[in-house]
Scaffold this motif. Structure first.
Motif, PDB file in Angstrom:
ATOM      1  N   ALA A 126       0.272  -0.712   3.483  1.00 41.10           N
ATOM      2  CA  ALA A 126       0.809  -0.198   2.225  1.00 41.10           C
ATOM      3  C   ALA A 126       2.328  -0.350   2.242  1.00 41.10           C
ATOM      4  N   ALA A 127       2.944  -0.155   1.088  1.00 40.47           N
ATOM      5  CA  ALA A 127       4.399  -0.353   0.943  1.00 40.47           C
ATOM      6  C   ALA A 127       5.154   0.833   1.538  1.00 40.47           C
ATOM      7  N   MET A 128       5.088   0.969   2.859  1.00 45.75           N
ATOM      8  CA  MET A 128       5.716   2.107   3.531  1.00 45.75           C
ATOM      9  C   MET A 128       7.232   2.097   3.392  1.00 45.75           C
ATOM     10  N   ASP A 129       7.817   0.931   3.185  1.00 41.08           N
ATOM     11  CA  ASP A 129       9.264   0.849   3.004  1.00 41.08           C
ATOM     12  C   ASP A 129       9.718   1.524   1.711  1.00 41.08           C
ATOM     13  N   ARG A 130       8.788   1.749   0.791  1.00 44.78           N
ATOM     14  CA  ARG A 130       9.083   2.472  -0.448  1.00 44.78           C
ATOM     15  C   ARG A 130       8.432   3.850  -0.456  1.00 44.78           C
ATOM     16  N   LEU A 131       7.256   3.969   0.137  1.00 46.34           N
ATOM     17  CA  LEU A 131       6.549   5.247   0.119  1.00 46.34           C
ATOM     18  C   LEU A 131       7.204   6.289   1.017  1.00 46.34           C
ATOM     19  N   GLN A 132       7.646   5.886   2.205  1.00 49.71           N
ATOM     20  CA  GLN A 132       8.240   6.858   3.114  1.00 49.71           C
ATOM     21  C   GLN A 132       9.546   7.435   2.560  1.00 49.71           C
TER      22      GLN A 132
END
Length: 370
Positions: A139-145
């Motif tokens: 998943a887009a962890m660079d945006r979600l986190q």
């Protein structure tokens, strides 16, 4: 000579080899079969896959999710944002701790949570975000986190399908407060049945160890109310064997996917986001029209395929209101489209060269059905 009839190609082919059998027998003969040295060794070895985080072995991926939410103190007053396009265990874990899942839509390429949809779903009761690294694509962890950090929310990664996947060189299971893995037989590696929680927080790891073992570290010295969600040493021994083979199996899955990308025509092969290491738990394509017919025609050509998942979680019976209407008015167009269109082709590492060719021939012989 009679025509040679080739065996059907299964959509998945779990590996249980002599090494796994010998490991299980070794533990059985030792007499130490529950929460012993094999579990400890498996936890230590698995940490190398998740940037040396603490690892806590449990009896299933669902238990990993549920215990993590319990350890984070998430309960009846809380909401957890999850995708509806996932296996039901993702939302079930939220309900099992008394919290309520809030469904957010997915990105069409990765099939994972859309950060913009997550941002729109955050409310006063939101306590956590549970992204699913579906099919082995992070998943887009660079945006979600960062989104979670700005809003003071915990992130629990459902990495049950993504052993060894990475984003920007960082492995899944090493982004959020915790990551959860499954070792079910059809996963990229297995322990017959089992799960693992990964975390950088030693106190959270200790709480998880208490929760999985009736709330105690020392026998009869119960510190909190816990459950029995331990991993057996037999399962851990098998998991250790599988873990040692995971790098080779992963590269074979990726090579199989690369072959399909190059050889399959007439359909859009699965996109991969920039700086992503996709581990292809599933190789998932779309059939925009007549998916059932496509499945039947592939089966007739001896190619197993499967649909993950034909019914979004928000439309499953446990998540519908008692009057038969939806419990909330969910606007999830990409989720609904994916559920209607996706099918997954065999990509497991035991596929032979001939089987890979047969899959391509079968798909390309559909004459534009995909």
């Amino acid at each position: 000579m009679p025509e040679l009839i080739e065996e059907p190609i299964p959509s998945a082919r779990p590996v249980i080899g002599e090494a796994e059998i010998e490991a299980a027998v070794r533990v059985l003969r030792s007499g130490r079969v529950v929460q012993g040295p094999e579990v400890a060794a498996f936890e230590e070895e698995f940490s190398s896959l998740v940037a040396e985080r603490h690892c806590v072995a449990v009896n299933s991926g669902t238990s990993a999710l549920q215990l993590t939410l319990m350890a984070l103190g998430i309960g009846p007053a809380d909401e957890v944002i999850v995708p509806s396009f996932s296996f039901a265990a993702t939302a079930n874990a939220v309900r099992l701790v008394g919290a309520e899942p809030v469904f957010a839509d997915i990105e069409p390429d990765s099939f994972c949570l859309d950060p913009d949809a997550v941002a729109a779903a955050i409310g006063p009761r939101t306590a956590a975000i549970m992204p699913v690294h579906l099919y082995g694509h992070p998943a887009a962890m660079d945006r979600l986190q960062p989104l979670a950090d700005r809003n003071g929310l915990a992130v629990v990664e459902d990495a049950c399908q993504a052993h060894g996947a990475a984003l920007g060189g960082r492995p899944v299971g090493a982004f959020g407060a915790a990551g959860c893995f499954s070792f079910y037989p059809t996963k990229n590696m297995h322990s017959l049945e089992g799960g693992m929680v990964t975390t950088a927080d030693p106190e959270l790891a200790r709480t998880l160890r208490l929760l999985r073992n009736q709330g105690m570290e020392q026998r009869y010295a119960n510190e909190i109310v816990g459950a029995n969600m331990r991993m057996t040493d037999v399962a851990a021994a098998i998991g250790r064997v599988q873990l040692s083979q995971l790098p080779e199996w992963t590269e074979q899955r990726r090579a199989n996917a690369k072959f399909f990308d190059a050889q399959i025509t007439g359909l859009s092969t699965p996109p991969v986001a920039d700086d992503v290491r996709h581990v292809y738990h599933q190789y998932t394509v779309r059939a925009s029209d007549g998916r059932d017919s496509v499945l039947e025609r592939l089966t007739a050509r001896g190619v197993g395929s499967a649909v993950y998942y034909p019914t979004p979680i928000h439309r499953l019976k446990p998540y519908l209101a008692a009057d038969g209407g939806l419990s909330r008015s969910w606007d999830l167009p990409e989720t609904e489209r994916a559920a209607a269109e996706v099918l997954s082709l065999p990509v497991h590492p035991s596929l032979t060269t001939r089987e890979l060719d047969r899959i391509v021939e079968a798909v390309n012989g559909l004459e534009g059905a995909l």
